[in-house]
Design an enzyme around this catalytic site. Structure first.
Site, PDB file in Angstrom:
ATOM      1  N   GLY A 128     -10.430  19.221   1.617  1.00 26.46           N
ATOM      2  CA  GLY A 128      -9.354  18.789   2.291  1.00 26.46           C
ATOM      3  C   GLY A 128      -9.443  17.712   2.244  1.00 26.46           C
ATOM      4  O   GLY A 128      -7.948  16.993   3.006  1.00 26.46           O
TER       5      GLY A 128
ATOM      6  N   HIS B 274     -20.866  27.860   3.731  1.00 24.53           N
ATOM      7  CA  HIS B 274     -19.618  26.771   4.372  1.00 24.53           C
ATOM      8  C   HIS B 274     -19.916  25.501   4.764  1.00 24.53           C
ATOM      9  O   HIS B 274     -20.468  25.865   5.648  1.00 24.53           O
ATOM     10  CB  HIS B 274     -18.220  27.655   4.016  1.00 24.53           C
ATOM     11  CG  HIS B 274     -16.969  26.432   3.514  1.00 24.53           C
ATOM     12  ND1 HIS B 274     -16.382  25.069   4.795  1.00 24.53           N
ATOM     13  CD2 HIS B 274     -16.674  25.989   2.274  1.00 24.53           C
ATOM     14  CE1 HIS B 274     -15.942  24.940   3.754  1.00 24.53           C
ATOM     15  NE2 HIS B 274     -15.228  25.903   2.726  1.00 24.53           N
TER      16      HIS B 274
ATOM     17  N   GLY C 145      -8.913  24.959  -1.578  1.00 25.64           N
ATOM     18  CA  GLY C 145      -9.205  26.097   0.115  1.00 25.64           C
ATOM     19  C   GLY C 145      -7.521  25.436   0.295  1.00 25.64           C
ATOM     20  O   GLY C 145      -6.503  25.999  -0.426  1.00 25.64           O
ATOM     21  N   GLY C 146      -7.130  24.477   0.467  1.00 24.38           N
ATOM     22  CA  GLY C 146      -5.192  23.948   0.471  1.00 24.38           C
ATOM     23  C   GLY C 146      -4.231  24.583  -0.709  1.00 24.38           C
ATOM     24  O   GLY C 146      -3.471  25.297   0.360  1.00 24.38           O
TER      25      GLY C 146
ATOM     26  N   TRP D   1      -8.895  31.204   2.407  1.00 23.99           N
ATOM     27  CA  TRP D   1      -7.665  30.946   3.089  1.00 23.99           C
ATOM     28  C   TRP D   1      -8.040  29.749   4.578  1.00 23.99           C
ATOM     29  O   TRP D   1      -7.254  28.935   5.324  1.00 23.99           O
ATOM     30  CB  TRP D   1      -7.517  31.855   3.331  1.00 23.99           C
ATOM     31  CG  TRP D   1      -6.408  32.350   2.781  1.00 23.99           C
ATOM     32  CD1 TRP D   1      -6.528  31.941   1.280  1.00 23.99           C
ATOM     33  CD2 TRP D   1      -5.384  33.858   2.478  1.00 23.99           C
ATOM     34  NE1 TRP D   1      -5.613  33.145   0.339  1.00 23.99           N
ATOM     35  CE2 TRP D   1      -4.533  33.969   0.660  1.00 23.99           C
ATOM     36  CE3 TRP D   1      -5.032  34.759   2.669  1.00 23.99           C
ATOM     37  CZ2 TRP D   1      -4.285  35.273   0.879  1.00 23.99           C
ATOM     38  CZ3 TRP D   1      -3.725  35.643   3.060  1.00 23.99           C
ATOM     39  CH2 TRP D   1      -4.109  36.292   2.005  1.00 23.99           C
TER      40      TRP D   1
HETATM   41  P1  13P Z   1      -9.674  21.891  -0.650  1.00 23.46           P
HETATM   42  O1  13P Z   1      -9.208  22.671  -1.690  1.00 23.46           O
HETATM   43  O2  13P Z   1      -9.018  22.499   0.824  1.00 23.46           O
HETATM   44  O3  13P Z   1     -10.588  20.737  -0.028  1.00 23.46           O
HETATM   45  O4  13P Z   1     -10.780  22.849   0.523  1.00 23.46           O
HETATM   46  C1  13P Z   1     -12.043  23.820  -0.248  1.00 23.46           C
HETATM   47  C2  13P Z   1     -12.829  23.878   0.413  1.00 23.46           C
HETATM   48  O5  13P Z   1     -13.410  23.874   0.935  1.00 23.46           O
HETATM   49  C3  13P Z   1     -13.284  25.600  -0.385  1.00 23.46           C
HETATM   50  O6  13P Z   1     -14.235  26.944   0.123  1.00 23.46           O
END
Ligand code: 13P
Length: 248
Positions: free
Chosen positions: A172, A94, A233-234, A10
């Site tokens: 992202g 990360h 992520g998103g 998140w």
């Molecule tokens: P997104 O799915 O938003 O590209 O982010 C990936 C991420 O950094 C998961 O740790």
């Protein structure tokens, strides 16, 4: 067989109230399948999330931790705090920690060792930047991050280790690595693990892909032989999207 993992990172999203709403919306949507579903809220939401997830099929993860148990480390969070709350997984190294906060492989290595010592499952993240990929340095970077992050570890410690391959340029951005490219790098990581720790660790370690994973691309990624899951992520911030990914 390696059990797939779908984990939601998140990042710095969701207040405690929003985290509660998201978990309450998510839980009824998750179907019982042979896989692990994990959510990783911010530190302040972990305690509330832990209560809400109790007895469910969704497991709790954190996004970072310090490697020491306690001490004068203002603003840091100890693995013992995470354990007490009921956290099982912890994302380490990360790319946002590496690139925005300057975390280096030796620090990340200390964190991985500490997580394993405390019985937490580290999710060690590795991945190249766009510049590194364009210069054809992807495999070199991945090798440095894997060897650096896992330095000094013994085979018997490693059963709980999870790795996430997250190319920085795909995070992202809406740009996903092709399933072939992701599979190739993950196969390479598996070879590195085999060389360093033996074939059993190489074969059994779960290696996830992360970077713009969405309901529309999860299936094709999961069809690849080497890809054992996703770090999302998103799309993990919406119950409907994340449940579609988890139920792929
Ligand atoms: P997104 O799915 O938003 O590209 O982010 C990936 C991420 O950094 C998961 O740790």
């Amino acid at each position: 067989m390696r059990k797939p993992i779908i984990a939601g990172n998140w990042k710095m999203h969701n207040t405690i109230g929003e985290a509660r709403e998201l978990i309450e919306a998510l839980l009824p949507l998750i179907e019982k399948r042979e896989r692990e579903v994990i959510v990783c809220p911010s530190f302040v939401c972990l305690s509330e999330a832990s209560k809400l997830l109790k007895g469910s099929d969704v497991t709790l993860g954190a996004q970072n931790m310090h490697y020491e148990d306690k001490g004068a480390y203002t603003g840091e969070v100890s693995p013992l705090f995470l354990k007490e709350i009921g956290v099982s997984y912890v994302i380490l190294g990360h790319s946002e920690r590496r690139h925005i906060f300057g975390e280096k492989d030796d620090l990340i290595n200390n964190k991985v060792k500490s997580a394993l010592k405390h019985g937490l499952n580290p999710i060690l993240c590795v991945g190249e930047t766009l510049k590194e990929r364009e210069k054809d340095n992807t495999f070199e970077i991945i090798q440095t991050q894997i060897y650096g992050g896992l330095a000094g570890l013994e085979n018997e410690n490693l059963a709980k280790l999870v790795i996430a391959y997250e190319p920085v340029w795909a995070i992202g951005t809406g740009k996903t690595a092709t399933k072939e490219d992701a599979n190739e790098v993950i196969a390479y990581i598996r070879r590195l693990l085999s060389e360093k720790f033996g074939d059993e660790i190489g074969y059994n370690t779960r290696i996830l892909y992360g970077g713009s994973v969405k309901p529309s691309n999860i299936k094709e990624l999961m069809e690849m032989k080497e890809i054992d899951g996703a770090l999302v992520g998103g799309a993990s911030l919406k119950a409907e999207d994340f449940s579609k990914i988890a139920n792929y």
